[in-house]
Design a protein around this motif. Structure first.
Motif, PDB file in Angstrom:
ATOM      1  N   UNK A 282      17.297  -5.961  -4.169  1.00  0.00           N
ATOM      2  CA  UNK A 282      16.850  -5.973  -5.751  1.00  0.00           C
ATOM      3  C   UNK A 282      15.047  -5.916  -6.212  1.00  0.00           C
ATOM      4  N   UNK A 283      14.162  -4.932  -6.629  1.00  0.00           N
ATOM      5  CA  UNK A 283      12.744  -5.727  -7.191  1.00  0.00           C
ATOM      6  C   UNK A 283      12.674  -6.061  -8.232  1.00  0.00           C
ATOM      7  N   UNK A 284      11.264  -6.630  -8.824  1.00  0.00           N
ATOM      8  CA  UNK A 284      11.446  -5.969 -10.395  1.00  0.00           C
ATOM      9  C   UNK A 284       9.821  -5.595  -9.965  1.00  0.00           C
ATOM     10  N   UNK A 285       9.577  -4.111 -10.549  1.00  0.00           N
ATOM     11  CA  UNK A 285       8.386  -3.268 -10.792  1.00  0.00           C
ATOM     12  C   UNK A 285       7.765  -4.145 -11.700  1.00  0.00           C
ATOM     13  N   UNK A 286       6.663  -3.685 -11.154  1.00  0.00           N
ATOM     14  CA  UNK A 286       4.731  -4.157 -11.959  1.00  0.00           C
ATOM     15  C   UNK A 286       5.091  -2.724 -12.043  1.00  0.00           C
ATOM     16  N   UNK A 287       3.455  -2.687 -13.086  1.00  0.00           N
ATOM     17  CA  UNK A 287       2.933  -1.757 -12.986  1.00  0.00           C
ATOM     18  C   UNK A 287       1.669  -1.450 -13.980  1.00  0.00           C
ATOM     19  N   UNK A 288       0.070  -1.208 -13.650  1.00  0.00           N
ATOM     20  CA  UNK A 288      -0.535  -1.271 -14.912  1.00  0.00           C
ATOM     21  C   UNK A 288      -1.066  -0.056 -15.338  1.00  0.00           C
ATOM     22  N   UNK A 289      -1.500  -0.418 -16.867  1.00  0.00           N
ATOM     23  CA  UNK A 289      -1.604   0.927 -17.527  1.00  0.00           C
ATOM     24  C   UNK A 289      -2.981   1.375 -17.127  1.00  0.00           C
ATOM     25  N   UNK A 290      -3.584   2.300 -17.306  1.00  0.00           N
ATOM     26  CA  UNK A 290      -4.992   2.466 -17.449  1.00  0.00           C
ATOM     27  C   UNK A 290      -5.176   3.848 -18.252  1.00  0.00           C
ATOM     28  N   UNK A 307      -6.002   5.115 -11.888  1.00  0.00           N
ATOM     29  CA  UNK A 307      -5.901   4.175 -10.183  1.00  0.00           C
ATOM     30  C   UNK A 307      -4.698   2.918 -10.429  1.00  0.00           C
ATOM     31  N   UNK A 308      -3.835   3.293 -11.627  1.00  0.00           N
ATOM     32  CA  UNK A 308      -3.002   2.876 -11.843  1.00  0.00           C
ATOM     33  C   UNK A 308      -2.186   2.652 -10.883  1.00  0.00           C
ATOM     34  N   UNK A 309      -1.188   1.156 -10.470  1.00  0.00           N
ATOM     35  CA  UNK A 309      -1.194   1.054  -8.825  1.00  0.00           C
ATOM     36  C   UNK A 309       0.453   0.475  -9.757  1.00  0.00           C
ATOM     37  N   UNK A 310       1.818   0.094  -8.721  1.00  0.00           N
ATOM     38  CA  UNK A 310       2.891   0.239  -8.516  1.00  0.00           C
ATOM     39  C   UNK A 310       3.007  -0.711  -7.755  1.00  0.00           C
ATOM     40  N   UNK A 311       3.930  -1.588  -7.817  1.00  0.00           N
ATOM     41  CA  UNK A 311       4.670  -3.097  -6.925  1.00  0.00           C
ATOM     42  C   UNK A 311       5.938  -2.979  -7.300  1.00  0.00           C
ATOM     43  N   UNK A 312       6.228  -3.050  -6.103  1.00  0.00           N
ATOM     44  CA  UNK A 312       7.985  -3.531  -5.963  1.00  0.00           C
ATOM     45  C   UNK A 312       7.366  -5.500  -5.180  1.00  0.00           C
ATOM     46  N   UNK A 331       4.270  -8.373  -1.813  1.00  0.00           N
ATOM     47  CA  UNK A 331       5.180  -7.027  -3.162  1.00  0.00           C
ATOM     48  C   UNK A 331       5.091  -6.595  -1.568  1.00  0.00           C
ATOM     49  N   UNK A 332       6.711  -5.660  -1.470  1.00  0.00           N
ATOM     50  CA  UNK A 332       7.191  -4.781  -0.364  1.00  0.00           C
ATOM     51  C   UNK A 332       6.823  -3.471  -0.177  1.00  0.00           C
ATOM     52  N   UNK A 333       6.007  -3.542  -1.240  1.00  0.00           N
ATOM     53  CA  UNK A 333       5.427  -1.927  -1.051  1.00  0.00           C
ATOM     54  C   UNK A 333       5.249  -1.291  -1.997  1.00  0.00           C
ATOM     55  N   UNK A 334       3.509  -1.185  -2.260  1.00  0.00           N
ATOM     56  CA  UNK A 334       2.763  -0.566  -3.388  1.00  0.00           C
ATOM     57  C   UNK A 334       2.665   1.003  -3.345  1.00  0.00           C
ATOM     58  N   UNK A 335       2.273   1.734  -4.689  1.00  0.00           N
ATOM     59  CA  UNK A 335       1.742   3.112  -5.434  1.00  0.00           C
ATOM     60  C   UNK A 335       0.792   3.173  -6.023  1.00  0.00           C
ATOM     61  N   UNK A 336      -0.277   3.996  -5.401  1.00  0.00           N
ATOM     62  CA  UNK A 336      -0.994   4.455  -6.457  1.00  0.00           C
ATOM     63  C   UNK A 336      -0.866   5.915  -7.179  1.00  0.00           C
ATOM     64  N   UNK A 337      -0.530   5.255  -8.622  1.00  0.00           N
ATOM     65  CA  UNK A 337       0.834   6.419  -9.373  1.00  0.00           C
ATOM     66  C   UNK A 337       0.131   7.623  -9.726  1.00  0.00           C
TER      67      UNK A 337
END
Length: 432
Positions: A282-290, A307-312, A331-337
């Motif tokens: 299981x993960x907590x997802x976090x991300x950026x508002x821009x 350029x907001x990013x999503x982290x696991x 973070x186990x993984x990250x994405x650019x949104x």
């Protein structure tokens, strides 16, 4: 499908992000790009494009490890009533949405609004949403940030709502003030935006915009005084404990923070959170508002808003705390949104893959985006009567049945059908 809409008209925004200059943190290398080394690659950012894998190996969170210290600080305040104590003492009723009195949304199934005072107050603004189970009670937890122009600052409160039976005429709820222990028998407010929540076990995670994640222990909720003195006070006052008139406080127990040595662009913002139980961990997802009108993200470069990013962030399923090594978690993984104005996230629970998500966005006045690493987005827009206006946090039920969302509300509007503040849920399959 009624209202189905693929974003193509005038929405192309592209640029090259060049030479971020932080080794080990940047876009994954792609064939045909110059300077293909990780962290120095060039990445075309296009609104609505698939999620882009992001190298976040430069990033970590450090556990502040105040678990036992903060808990001991609250002992003099009195016995902990926990979440069950609050659920047994809900004092507000939010009418269930019926007929045409609800926001338009593809797959809409139900929801509720807040009571009249909470629908119209300008002092508090709804932000995040998470959900879970306490005993046999299905519970939604929403956050509100304090937004008046006059002192004193009151920080963040949460609403604890019993959503066990949405066929009733109203949903009962109560507000609880979030606090941080400061010394034995004393505490203060949480001066944050409260833009994201994720609930695992007894722990409620909250986004700390500049620094990381704060953690609150739902078993440590305590009752405090509601005397006239306490209406304008916080913490210990004489022989009373006060929380600006709120009957219950939820104390912080620890935090996971980005070390000060980690700077932009590696250092992200923590604008919103989500909960994802897909996969093996299981993960907590976090991300950026821009956005492209003044609220940038560290990775935006010359592409404002995309350029907001999503982290696991991995969670230990036994302790419900983040998985740490020597006190640090990566973070186990990250994405650019590749999406602007993102306010919330939820996993698409009909698949075990961790490469697809729903994003709520205030782009175009309100939208739900279905995104993945393999396809351009699918968009459900409020302007097409496909989704609610001004959506914020989201929660997807693990069964793959319902997708819950909360709205911030359009300023001055209290009608739920026209943009007033609501909590609602839709059929996941309808927007999948």
């Amino acid at each position: 499908m009624a209202g189905f809409y693929k974003e193509t008209r005038g929405l192309f925004i592209a640029t090259w992000v060049v030479g971020l200059g932080l080794a080990g943190c940047g876009p994954a290398s792609e064939p045909g790009l110059e300077d293909g080394a990780t962290g120095v690659g060039r990445q075309a950012l296009t609104e609505g494009a698939p999620l882009t894998t992001h190298d976040a190996s430069c990033l970590r969170l450090q556990d502040q490890n105040t678990w036992s210290t903060y808990a001991s600080y609250l002992t003099p305040v009195g016995p902990a009533v926990g979440l069950p104590g609050v659920l047994a003492d809900l004092n507000r009723a939010g009418p269930v949405l019926t007929g045409l009195g609800h926001p338009p949304a593809v797959g809409y199934k139900g929801g509720f609004r807040w009571n009249d005072g909470d629908m119209s107050t300008a002092d508090w603004v709804p932000q995040a949403l998470t959900a879970g189970v306490s005993g046999s009670t299905n519970v939604a937890i929403a956050s509100w940030h304090y937004a008046p122009t006059t002192a004193p600052e009151k920080g963040v409160r949460i609403s604890v709502a019993d959503i066990s039976d949405m066929s009733l005429s109203a949903v009962n709820y109560r507000h609880v003030l979030l606090v941080r222990p400061t010394s034995s028998g004393n505490f203060t407010i949480i001066s944050e935006h409260g833009g994201g929540l994720a609930w695992y076990g007894n722990y409620l995670y909250m986004a700390d915009t500049s620094d990381g994640l704060r953690v609150f222990d739902l078993t440590q909720i305590r009752e405090v005084s509601t005397s006239a003195t306490c209406e304008t006070a916080i913490g210990k006052v004489g022989t009373e404990w006060c929380a600006y008139g709120y009957k219950y406080v939820l104390p912080q127990v620890s935090a996971y923070v980005v070390p000060s040595t980690i700077t932009s662009p590696c250092r992200p913002k923590f604008s919103w959170l989500g909960k994802d139980t897909r996969g093996t961990t299981p993960v907590v997802l976090s991300g950026e508002y821009c956005n492209n009108t003044g609220t940038g993200c560290p990775y935006d470069g010359s592409t404002p808003g995309l350029g907001g990013r999503l982290y696991r962030w991995p969670v230990d399923a036994t302790t419900n705390r983040l998985k740490t090594v020597s006190g640090s978690v990566t973070p186990e993984r990250a994405y650019i949104l590749n999406e602007p104005n993102v306010q919330g996230v939820a996993p698409i629970m009909t698949t075990t893959s961790t490469t697809s998500y729903w994003l709520s966005s205030t782009r175009y006045g309100g939208a739900l985006f279905k995104v993945s690493t393999s396809a351009s987005r699918t968009a459900y827009l409020s302007g097409n009567a496909d989704w609610a206006r001004m959506p914020e946090g989201m929660h997807a039920t693990g069964s793959g049945t319902n997708l819950w969302s909360i709205t911030e509300g359009v300023s001055g509007i209290t009608d739920p059908a026209l943009g007033g503040r609501v909590v609602f849920f839709a059929d996941q399959a309808a927007v999948d």
